[in-house]
Design a protein around this motif. Structure first.
Motif, PDB file in Angstrom:
ATOM      1  N   GLY A 209     -56.505  18.241 -42.632  1.00  0.00           N
ATOM      2  CA  GLY A 209     -56.290  17.625 -43.939  1.00  0.00           C
ATOM      3  C   GLY A 209     -55.676  16.246 -43.856  1.00  0.00           C
ATOM      4  O   GLY A 209     -55.435  15.710 -42.769  1.00  0.00           O
ATOM      5  N   PRO A 210     -55.393  15.633 -45.015  1.00  0.00           N
ATOM      6  CA  PRO A 210     -54.837  14.273 -45.053  1.00  0.00           C
ATOM      7  C   PRO A 210     -53.536  14.130 -44.282  1.00  0.00           C
ATOM      8  O   PRO A 210     -53.267  13.062 -43.718  1.00  0.00           O
ATOM      9  N   SER A 211     -52.700  15.181 -44.258  1.00  0.00           N
ATOM     10  CA  SER A 211     -51.418  15.073 -43.562  1.00  0.00           C
ATOM     11  C   SER A 211     -51.552  15.248 -42.061  1.00  0.00           C
ATOM     12  O   SER A 211     -50.687  14.807 -41.296  1.00  0.00           O
ATOM     13  N   GLY A 212     -52.623  15.925 -41.601  1.00  0.00           N
ATOM     14  CA  GLY A 212     -52.790  16.238 -40.195  1.00  0.00           C
ATOM     15  C   GLY A 212     -51.870  17.345 -39.701  1.00  0.00           C
ATOM     16  O   GLY A 212     -51.840  17.658 -38.510  1.00  0.00           O
ATOM     17  N   ARG A 213     -51.140  17.960 -40.606  1.00  0.00           N
ATOM     18  CA  ARG A 213     -50.147  18.968 -40.204  1.00  0.00           C
ATOM     19  C   ARG A 213     -50.761  20.359 -40.106  1.00  0.00           C
ATOM     20  O   ARG A 213     -51.619  20.727 -40.909  1.00  0.00           O
ATOM     21  N   VAL A 214     -50.267  21.129 -39.136  1.00  0.00           N
ATOM     22  CA  VAL A 214     -50.573  22.550 -39.034  1.00  0.00           C
ATOM     23  C   VAL A 214     -49.341  23.302 -39.531  1.00  0.00           C
ATOM     24  O   VAL A 214     -48.269  23.214 -38.940  1.00  0.00           O
ATOM     25  N   LEU A 215     -49.481  24.018 -40.625  1.00  0.00           N
ATOM     26  CA  LEU A 215     -48.358  24.666 -41.276  1.00  0.00           C
ATOM     27  C   LEU A 215     -47.817  25.814 -40.429  1.00  0.00           C
ATOM     28  O   LEU A 215     -48.559  26.689 -39.986  1.00  0.00           O
ATOM     29  N   ASP A 216     -46.487  25.825 -40.228  1.00  0.00           N
ATOM     30  CA  ASP A 216     -45.815  26.903 -39.505  1.00  0.00           C
ATOM     31  C   ASP A 216     -44.641  27.346 -40.359  1.00  0.00           C
ATOM     32  O   ASP A 216     -43.580  26.702 -40.383  1.00  0.00           O
ATOM     33  N   LEU A 217     -44.794  28.452 -41.081  1.00  0.00           N
ATOM     34  CA  LEU A 217     -43.775  28.898 -42.021  1.00  0.00           C
ATOM     35  C   LEU A 217     -42.567  29.514 -41.326  1.00  0.00           C
ATOM     36  O   LEU A 217     -41.564  29.813 -41.991  1.00  0.00           O
ATOM     37  N   THR A 218     -42.625  29.703 -40.012  1.00  0.00           N
ATOM     38  CA  THR A 218     -41.433  30.159 -39.286  1.00  0.00           C
ATOM     39  C   THR A 218     -40.523  28.986 -38.943  1.00  0.00           C
ATOM     40  O   THR A 218     -39.464  29.193 -38.351  1.00  0.00           O
ATOM     41  N   LYS A 219     -40.930  27.774 -39.324  1.00  0.00           N
ATOM     42  CA  LYS A 219     -40.090  26.581 -39.188  1.00  0.00           C
ATOM     43  C   LYS A 219     -39.655  26.144 -40.591  1.00  0.00           C
ATOM     44  O   LYS A 219     -40.291  26.471 -41.589  1.00  0.00           O
ATOM     45  N   ASN A 220     -38.557  25.389 -40.654  1.00  0.00           N
ATOM     46  CA  ASN A 220     -38.024  25.003 -41.962  1.00  0.00           C
ATOM     47  C   ASN A 220     -39.021  24.142 -42.734  1.00  0.00           C
ATOM     48  O   ASN A 220     -39.631  23.223 -42.192  1.00  0.00           O
ATOM     49  N   GLN A 221     -39.180  24.464 -44.016  1.00  0.00           N
ATOM     50  CA  GLN A 221     -40.153  23.793 -44.884  1.00  0.00           C
ATOM     51  C   GLN A 221     -39.500  23.409 -46.206  1.00  0.00           C
ATOM     52  O   GLN A 221     -38.569  24.071 -46.678  1.00  0.00           O
ATOM     53  N   ILE A 222     -40.009  22.324 -46.811  1.00  0.00           N
ATOM     54  CA  ILE A 222     -39.639  21.950 -48.175  1.00  0.00           C
ATOM     55  C   ILE A 222     -40.853  22.230 -49.062  1.00  0.00           C
ATOM     56  O   ILE A 222     -41.845  21.499 -49.030  1.00  0.00           O
ATOM     57  N   LEU A 223     -40.787  23.299 -49.827  1.00  0.00           N
ATOM     58  CA  LEU A 223     -41.860  23.659 -50.743  1.00  0.00           C
ATOM     59  C   LEU A 223     -41.763  22.796 -51.992  1.00  0.00           C
ATOM     60  O   LEU A 223     -40.673  22.582 -52.537  1.00  0.00           O
ATOM     61  N   TYR A 224     -42.919  22.317 -52.453  1.00  0.00           N
ATOM     62  CA  TYR A 224     -42.973  21.399 -53.588  1.00  0.00           C
ATOM     63  C   TYR A 224     -43.954  21.944 -54.622  1.00  0.00           C
ATOM     64  O   TYR A 224     -45.076  22.339 -54.286  1.00  0.00           O
ATOM     65  N   MET A 225     -43.512  22.012 -55.888  1.00  0.00           N
ATOM     66  CA  MET A 225     -44.406  22.409 -56.977  1.00  0.00           C
ATOM     67  C   MET A 225     -44.061  21.590 -58.214  1.00  0.00           C
ATOM     68  O   MET A 225     -42.877  21.351 -58.484  1.00  0.00           O
ATOM     69  N   ASP A 226     -45.075  21.144 -58.939  1.00  0.00           N
ATOM     70  CA  ASP A 226     -44.783  20.566 -60.255  1.00  0.00           C
ATOM     71  C   ASP A 226     -45.767  21.076 -61.294  1.00  0.00           C
ATOM     72  O   ASP A 226     -46.892  21.466 -60.981  1.00  0.00           O
ATOM     73  N   PHE A 227     -45.275  21.103 -62.536  1.00  0.00           N
ATOM     74  CA  PHE A 227     -45.985  21.757 -63.635  1.00  0.00           C
ATOM     75  C   PHE A 227     -46.242  20.769 -64.763  1.00  0.00           C
ATOM     76  O   PHE A 227     -45.333  20.083 -65.232  1.00  0.00           O
ATOM     77  N   GLU A 228     -47.483  20.718 -65.175  1.00  0.00           N
ATOM     78  CA  GLU A 228     -47.899  20.026 -66.394  1.00  0.00           C
ATOM     79  C   GLU A 228     -48.259  21.160 -67.364  1.00  0.00           C
ATOM     80  O   GLU A 228     -49.431  21.489 -67.528  1.00  0.00           O
ATOM     81  N   TRP A 229     -47.229  21.757 -67.969  1.00  0.00           N
ATOM     82  CA  TRP A 229     -47.542  23.002 -68.695  1.00  0.00           C
ATOM     83  C   TRP A 229     -48.319  22.703 -69.980  1.00  0.00           C
ATOM     84  O   TRP A 229     -49.533  22.602 -69.931  1.00  0.00           O
TER      85      TRP A 229
END
Length: 456
Positions: A209-229
């Motif tokens: 993908g655009p970030s080139g990252r391989v997600l590893d949830l056993t490492k510290n992560q900053i989850l991001y969500m935003d809502f246009e309700w």
């Protein structure tokens, strides 16, 4: 109208200079700077080359949920960090041997399950967080998940049992989930909108993908969500990558449904770890830090509601007695209610201490809906009170009424005083208590507790 994407080039890493002058170093530095300024010139050139009106696009991550350019004016509705103890803004529920343990050297909470089926830990904020239509609502949460295994399910997000969005790892399957109490069957919570990582529509986090990252949830992560309700807007989900938000999946809801995509965007922060069956080993997930932000500020305007005692409370002595109390109605546990002002008028010559208590135990309470707001119930019947936490005090005499302002300018509403609800569905209670400073003469008083309801 022309569309121009102004994606600024990354600031280059400059070569380290030698101790003494070196011609090769200067040439290398010039080459790096020349490349960078050529990239900047390319961006500016694309802008000025478009004649007439044109739209500049700064990328999905550069705008808020409503497509407005992000600037540094977020309004914090909630923040949590476990610096010296487990954050008491969260309620904790455990089952079948599950435990929550404070990690003092990591400012984190470890949510631990055994190998038994049904072992579980849930941490959810007592408060829900107000959404204002037309403003983006952003959630950030940090965590470290346990290694994936059969029958282990882990969740982090902005959600409860009926509505919201969250990241889920169920076994080895990673998904973003949009939970709804509105669709497909109103009144029946559903996770039908579950999108697995392989189907994320922006960045699959598999290295391609655009970030080139391989997600590893056993490492510290900053989850991001935003809502246009607004009942029908987008929900964007992703992670921070090297200091920048990277959207991974967008739930598009406009022009697709015949009802709102979820019942409300006024929700709590929640962390879960659950054994859906027996597991091969014990598991631990770390809850670290979280925040909820209203992007573009927050309009602090609301009408004032009042719960009041009109018949004097008599025989007040040196032990606190309850004057008036409020709580959320059982039918409105998702309401956002904040106490505003305590007012007391003594009718007997004495000196009094007036205090606002949170979650005192009342004797003989009988609640009824506040006439101007059915989301809140009030009590003036209780005859005694014990325990609770004092959150505000004032001292008054018969020379005048005592007013204690809870809403303090310039910060606006004090959301830390918001009425919360436990995981068991029990509302906080605020009680105005009064006592005499000396026992020479008993006293009498009337009084009121005003409050704001931001969901009415």
């Amino acid at each position: 109208m022309a569309l121009v994407e102004a994606r600024m080039p990354a600031v280059p890493s400059l070569p380290l200079g030698p101790v003494q002058y070196d011609r090769q170093y200067v040439d290398q530095l010039n080459n790096v700077l020349r490349l960078y300024f050529n990239q900047l010139n390319h961006v500016v050139g694309r802008l000025v080359a478009n004649q007439g009106p044109y739209e500049v696009y700064f990328g999905d991550e550069g705008v808020d949920a409503f497509g407005r350019l992000r600037v540094s004016n977020p309004f914090t509705l909630f923040d949590s960090q476990n610096r010296y103890a487990i954050d008491n803004q969260f309620d904790t529920s455990t089952a079948t041997g599950g435990t929550a343990t404070y990690l003092s050297n990591e400012s984190s909470v470890s949510l631990n399950t055994t190998t038994s089926s049904g072992s579980e830990v849930i941490r959810q904020t007592y408060r829900v967080f107000p959404y204002q239509p037309g403003k983006g609502l952003t959630f950030l949460g940090t965590f470290v998940m346990a290694a994936p295994k059969t029958n282990l399910r882990q969740r982090v997000g902005y959600f409860n049992t009926a509505n919201g969005a969250f990241l889920q790892q169920n076994g080895t399957t990673v998904s973003f989930v949009l939970r709804s109490n509105s669709l497909p069957t109103p009144g029946t919570p559903s996770d039908v909108c579950t999108v697995n990582q392989a189907d994320w529509n922006v960045d699959k986090m598999d290295g391609t993908g655009p970030s080139g990252r391989v997600l590893d949830l056993t490492k510290n992560q900053i989850l991001y969500m935003d809502f246009e309700w607004l009942g029908t807007g987008d929900v964007r989900c992703g992670f921070y990558v090297d200091g920048r938000p990277q959207i991974c999946h967008i739930f598009h809801n406009d022009n697709t449904q015949t009802a709102v995509y979820m019942q409300t965007a006024i929700l709590p922060v929640r962390y879960e770890i659950t054994n859906t069956g027996a597991t091969g080993s014990a598991s631990s997930m770390k809850q670290v830090c979280s925040t909820v932000i209203s992007e573009g500020g927050y309009e602090a305007t609301s009408i004032d509601h009042v719960a009041r005692r009109t018949t004097a409370l008599g025989t007040i002595s040196t032990t606190f007695l309850p004057l008036v109390s409020i709580r959320l109605a059982s039918t409105a546990l998702g309401a956002v209610v904040l106490p505003n002002r305590v007012q007391v008028l003594p009718t007997t010559n004495q000196n009094y201490e007036v205090a606002l208590f949170k979650n005192a135990t009342l004797t003989g309470a009988s609640y009824a809906a506040v006439s101007s707001d059915a989301n809140v119930e009030a009590d003036v019947s209780a005859t005694a009170m014990t325990g609770g936490t004092i959150v505000q005090t004032d001292y008054v005499t018969t020379s005048g009424s005592g007013g204690a302002g809870i809403l303090v300018a310039p910060t606006g509403y004090n959301f830390d005083l918001q009425l919360g609800v436990s995981l068991a569905g029990v509302s906080d209670i605020y009680t105005v208590g009064i006592r005499t400073v000396s026992g020479a003469t008993t006293g009498d008083a009337v009084g009121s507790l005003s409050f704001y309801d931001l969901t009415q």
